[in-house]
Motif scaffolding. Structure first.
Motif, PDB file in Angstrom:
ATOM      1  N   LEU A  81       0.022   2.297   9.060  1.00 12.81           N
ATOM      2  CA  LEU A  81       1.035   2.456   8.271  1.00 12.81           C
ATOM      3  C   LEU A  81       0.668   3.890   7.903  1.00 12.81           C
ATOM      4  O   LEU A  81       1.867   4.572   7.475  1.00 12.81           O
ATOM      5  N   GLY A  82      -0.401   4.469   7.661  1.00 12.03           N
ATOM      6  CA  GLY A  82      -0.668   5.731   7.137  1.00 12.03           C
ATOM      7  C   GLY A  82      -0.148   6.995   8.164  1.00 12.03           C
ATOM      8  O   GLY A  82       0.443   7.957   7.894  1.00 12.03           O
ATOM      9  N   VAL A  83      -0.569   6.382   9.287  1.00 11.67           N
ATOM     10  CA  VAL A  83      -0.147   7.275  10.511  1.00 11.67           C
ATOM     11  C   VAL A  83       1.319   7.514  10.669  1.00 11.67           C
ATOM     12  O   VAL A  83       1.958   8.479  10.770  1.00 11.67           O
ATOM     13  N   VAL A  84       2.205   6.214  10.380  1.00 11.89           N
ATOM     14  CA  VAL A  84       3.454   6.379  10.496  1.00 11.89           C
ATOM     15  C   VAL A  84       4.156   7.262   9.309  1.00 11.89           C
ATOM     16  O   VAL A  84       5.001   7.782   9.623  1.00 11.89           O
ATOM     17  N   LEU A  85       3.533   7.061   8.498  1.00  9.06           N
ATOM     18  CA  LEU A  85       3.802   7.701   7.122  1.00  9.06           C
ATOM     19  C   LEU A  85       3.895   9.173   7.048  1.00  9.06           C
ATOM     20  O   LEU A  85       4.653   9.992   7.012  1.00  9.06           O
ATOM     21  N   GLY A  86       2.715   9.659   7.721  1.00  5.57           N
ATOM     22  CA  GLY A  86       2.488  10.841   7.951  1.00  5.57           C
ATOM     23  C   GLY A  86       3.425  11.630   8.947  1.00  5.57           C
ATOM     24  O   GLY A  86       3.924  12.737   8.996  1.00  5.57           O
ATOM     25  N   LEU A  87       3.631  10.813  10.112  1.00 10.22           N
ATOM     26  CA  LEU A  87       4.708  11.305  11.198  1.00 10.22           C
ATOM     27  C   LEU A  87       6.111  11.399  10.600  1.00 10.22           C
ATOM     28  O   LEU A  87       6.915  12.217  11.035  1.00 10.22           O
ATOM     29  N   ILE A  88       6.434  10.621   9.795  1.00  9.43           N
ATOM     30  CA  ILE A  88       7.727  10.457   9.114  1.00  9.43           C
ATOM     31  C   ILE A  88       7.919  11.986   8.261  1.00  9.43           C
ATOM     32  O   ILE A  88       9.075  12.440   8.429  1.00  9.43           O
ATOM     33  N   PHE A 147      -0.720  11.585  -2.067  1.00  7.06           N
ATOM     34  CA  PHE A 147      -0.103  10.840  -3.096  1.00  7.06           C
ATOM     35  C   PHE A 147       0.890   9.734  -2.532  1.00  7.06           C
ATOM     36  O   PHE A 147       0.747   8.631  -2.941  1.00  7.06           O
ATOM     37  N   ALA A 148       1.555   9.970  -1.535  1.00  5.73           N
ATOM     38  CA  ALA A 148       2.344   8.853  -0.826  1.00  5.73           C
ATOM     39  C   ALA A 148       1.516   7.741  -0.007  1.00  5.73           C
ATOM     40  O   ALA A 148       1.738   6.803  -0.418  1.00  5.73           O
ATOM     41  N   SER A 149       0.309   8.190   0.111  1.00  4.79           N
ATOM     42  CA  SER A 149      -0.592   7.361   1.019  1.00  4.79           C
ATOM     43  C   SER A 149      -1.130   6.411  -0.223  1.00  4.79           C
ATOM     44  O   SER A 149      -1.389   5.210   0.168  1.00  4.79           O
ATOM     45  N   TRP A 150      -1.541   6.844  -1.354  1.00  7.74           N
ATOM     46  CA  TRP A 150      -1.632   6.038  -2.306  1.00  7.74           C
ATOM     47  C   TRP A 150      -0.745   4.970  -3.110  1.00  7.74           C
ATOM     48  O   TRP A 150      -1.098   3.877  -2.926  1.00  7.74           O
ATOM     49  N   ILE A 151       0.321   5.531  -2.910  1.00  9.14           N
ATOM     50  CA  ILE A 151       1.697   4.748  -3.040  1.00  9.14           C
ATOM     51  C   ILE A 151       1.787   3.425  -2.194  1.00  9.14           C
ATOM     52  O   ILE A 151       1.887   2.280  -2.431  1.00  9.14           O
ATOM     53  N   LEU A 152       1.539   3.960  -0.682  1.00 10.78           N
ATOM     54  CA  LEU A 152       2.019   3.105   0.189  1.00 10.78           C
ATOM     55  C   LEU A 152       0.755   1.868   0.219  1.00 10.78           C
ATOM     56  O   LEU A 152       1.180   0.779   0.393  1.00 10.78           O
ATOM     57  N   ALA A 153      -0.412   2.437   0.161  1.00 13.48           N
ATOM     58  CA  ALA A 153      -1.578   1.328   0.087  1.00 13.48           C
ATOM     59  C   ALA A 153      -1.588   0.283  -0.890  1.00 13.48           C
ATOM     60  O   ALA A 153      -1.559  -0.739  -0.733  1.00 13.48           O
ATOM     61  N   LYS A 154      -1.097   0.822  -2.243  1.00  6.71           N
ATOM     62  CA  LYS A 154      -1.294  -0.157  -3.265  1.00  6.71           C
ATOM     63  C   LYS A 154       0.148  -0.791  -3.296  1.00  6.71           C
ATOM     64  O   LYS A 154      -0.017  -2.168  -3.555  1.00  6.71           O
ATOM     65  N   LEU A 155       1.273  -0.496  -2.666  1.00  9.46           N
ATOM     66  CA  LEU A 155       2.441  -1.469  -2.652  1.00  9.46           C
ATOM     67  C   LEU A 155       2.226  -2.435  -1.412  1.00  9.46           C
ATOM     68  O   LEU A 155       2.659  -3.555  -1.504  1.00  9.46           O
ATOM     69  N   GLU A 156       1.471  -1.887  -0.329  1.00 15.00           N
ATOM     70  CA  GLU A 156       1.130  -2.922   0.632  1.00 15.00           C
ATOM     71  C   GLU A 156       0.349  -3.997   0.161  1.00 15.00           C
ATOM     72  O   GLU A 156       0.239  -5.340   0.622  1.00 15.00           O
ATOM     73  N   ILE A 157      -0.748  -3.844  -0.541  1.00 16.60           N
ATOM     74  CA  ILE A 157      -1.835  -4.612  -1.191  1.00 16.60           C
ATOM     75  C   ILE A 157      -0.920  -5.656  -1.928  1.00 16.60           C
ATOM     76  O   ILE A 157      -1.101  -7.039  -1.965  1.00 16.60           O
ATOM     77  N   PHE A 158      -0.064  -4.979  -2.759  1.00 18.56           N
ATOM     78  CA  PHE A 158       0.640  -5.959  -3.674  1.00 18.56           C
ATOM     79  C   PHE A 158       1.683  -7.110  -2.964  1.00 18.56           C
ATOM     80  O   PHE A 158       1.528  -7.972  -3.443  1.00 18.56           O
ATOM     81  N   LEU A 159       2.253  -6.408  -1.935  1.00 20.07           N
ATOM     82  CA  LEU A 159       3.049  -7.267  -1.244  1.00 20.07           C
ATOM     83  C   LEU A 159       2.461  -8.329  -0.394  1.00 20.07           C
ATOM     84  O   LEU A 159       2.777  -9.433  -0.404  1.00 20.07           O
ATOM     85  N   LYS A 160       1.080  -7.844   0.253  1.00 21.13           N
ATOM     86  CA  LYS A 160       0.413  -9.043   0.948  1.00 21.13           C
ATOM     87  C   LYS A 160       0.123 -10.093  -0.081  1.00 21.13           C
ATOM     88  O   LYS A 160      -0.254 -11.245   0.128  1.00 21.13           O
ATOM     89  N   LYS A 161      -0.246  -9.966  -1.525  1.00 20.81           N
ATOM     90  CA  LYS A 161      -0.559 -10.850  -2.640  1.00 20.81           C
ATOM     91  C   LYS A 161       0.610 -11.663  -2.801  1.00 20.81           C
ATOM     92  O   LYS A 161       0.247 -12.817  -3.170  1.00 20.81           O
TER      93      LYS A 161
END
Length: 492
Positions: free
Chosen positions: A210-217, A262-276
């Motif tokens: 997902l980080g790769v996709v974010l960077g490509l976006i 900064f966007a990667s941090w948001i993405l990772a934390k949001l993904e972790i939150f959603l998985k829970k």
């Protein structure tokens, strides 16, 4: 360098019964463990490209003399909550594997080691560690790209082989090869946000893909290229999205570091939150799409514009300082780079170099790094001429070669810091050379191999000044170290 494998000690486990000679370097691995106070004193273990790294229960139990007398050990030191033993590139992997196989140390996760060492680190050290964990894994791609761009510069820039023409201008049959090299080299920098996104999201605990996709976006071809932003701003031609009356600039972030971090941090934390909070059966349909969509909107609306502005402020500030106080800036950075390596803070400047290249097309900091590496090697090789100790002679020779090829740990930690004055001599040479090349406006078009091959990354117009700087960091540290060594013969 990035932690590649990790181990932790479990005192209750049965120790292996394998012979000490069952695999290469098993005897040396056992010797290192014993010198560190035994398995019970090792709370966690890991390694990077050149060093074994240990989280020890009690560093006072270390038998330093035993470590120093091991032919395989090129140096050791304590930093950032870890005791580090310098082995050397390539060999360290085999020593670590033998340590895992021949002792009671077993495999563990990276987080286990971080949890142990983080307790000994202050907030600044932890921040630096995060940056190191993000940028070191992508360093091989960046350095390789820089080296290839250097080769392309030699072929495509005028004034190297011919006074007013480039090599490919005169020899047209080489133009296709140069263009192909340029594409291969530029890819890592063109898609730098994707590399950073992969590493950063992985470091923050999310799915690296997902980080790769974010960077490509952030570098999508439909967006205004970040390098064309200045011209578009002057002409008033910046494309925008209209989100229910809210105008959002439709720009990309090619070569930018802060937005994707900064966007990667948001993405990772949001993904972790959603998985829970999302049931397993719906995670594939909800977690990744929602995480990317929300992060994407936040990035284009808030994170991107804000961090893009901050990045430009940092760039403009550094450029202004080095424009108005070139000699002082080069002198200071040349003097502090060596000590920064000891603390690990030098990793933060990789992000600065990449930001400068992304914003201005070149960096004036990286050439000083390349000369600092040469200075450490020059000081180390002076010890080879001064000592009668055969082990020290061999260590100094190999450390010199390694430093001149961009790996300074063996020279710095195995030789120069051991005697202190060679390290100071290297700092003096690096500071003088830094002041000189900055005064001459030497710049690098990419981050390449720090050391003698670094000249390939230098903008050709600065080659003569950079070569003069190389002469300074070869002669000054060598001369100072040799003179002081002859006066302090008893230390060798």
């Amino acid at each position: 360098m990035e932690i590649e494998s990790v181990g932790t000690t479990h005192a209750t486990e049965a120790k292996p019964t394998a012979s000490h000679n069952s695999m290469p370097y098993s005897e040396e691995a056992n010797g290192i463990v014993a010198a560190l106070g035994g398995e019970d004193n090792i709370r966690a273990a890991t390694h990077c490209v050149t060093r074994l790294r240990f989280a020890l229960a009690d560093e006072s139990k270390i038998n330093q003399d035993a470590l120093d007398n091991m032919h395989l050990v090129k140096g050791s030191f304590s930093a950032n909550g870890q005791f580090q033993v310098v082995i050397g590139q390539g060999t360290v992997d085999k020593v670590y594997a033998a340590m895992i196989a021949e002792t009671g140390i077993s495999e563990a996760t990276k987080d286990d080691v971080k949890a142990v060492t983080a307790k000994k680190q202050n907030p600044l050290q932890r921040g630096i560690k995060v940056l190191a964990d993000i940028f070191i894994p992508i360093l091989p791609a960046i350095v390789t790209a820089g080296l290839l761009m250097g080769i392309n510069n030699v072929l495509a820039n005028p004034g190297i082989f011919y006074e007013k023409q480039s090599f490919i201008d005169v020899h047209q049959n080489w133009a296709g090869l140069a263009d192909m090299i340029n594409i291969i080299a530029n890819t890592a920098f063109t898609f730098l946000p994707a590399l950073i996104g992969w590493s950063a999201v992985k470091r923050f605990g999310g799915n690296p893909l997902l980080g790769v996709v974010l960077g490509l976006i952030l570098v999508h071809p439909d967006l205004l290229n970040a390098w064309a932003y200045g011209d578009a701003l002057e002409k008033g031609e910046i494309p925008t999205w209209n989100l229910f009356g809210l105008e959002i600039d439709k720009i990309g972030y090619q070569g930018q570091v802060l937005p994707v971090l900064f966007a990667s941090w948001i993405l990772a934390k949001l993904e972790i939150f959603l998985k829970k909070h999302v049931m397993d059966a719906l995670q594939l349909l909800i977690v990744a799409p929602v995480a990317l969509l929300v992060t994407g909107f936040l990035t284009f609306i808030i994170i991107g514009p804000l961090t893009f502005t901050i990045g430009n402020w940092i760039t403009d500030g550094l450029v202004a300082v080095f424009d108005h106080y070139a000699v002082l800036g080069g002198l200071i950075y040349g003097a502090i780079y060596g000590p920064l390596v000891i603390t690990g803070m030098h990793h933060t400047f990789l992000a600065v170099d990449l930001q400068l290249i992304g914003s201005t097309g070149s960096t004036f900091l990286w050439p000083i790094l390349a000369l600092s590496n040469i200075a450490q090697g020059s000081a180390a090789v002076a010890i080879m001429f001064a000592t009668r100790n055969e082990k020290l002679k061999g260590l100094s020779l190999t450390s010199w070669i390694s430093a001149w090829l961009g790996i300074t740990e063996p020279a710095m930690f195995g030789v120069n810091l051991r005697f202190k004055y060679p390290f100071v001599a290297a700092i003096i040479g690096s500071a003088i050379a830094g002041a000189w090349i900055t005064m001459q406006h030497v710049k690098a078009s990419s981050v390449g191999v720090g050391g003698v091959p670094g000249i390939l990354s230098i903008v050709p117009g600065g080659w003569t000044a950079f070569l003069t700087g190389m002469a300074i960091v070869i002669i000054v540290p060598f001369a100072i170290t040799l003179l002081l060594s002859l006066r302090r013969k008893q230390d060798l």
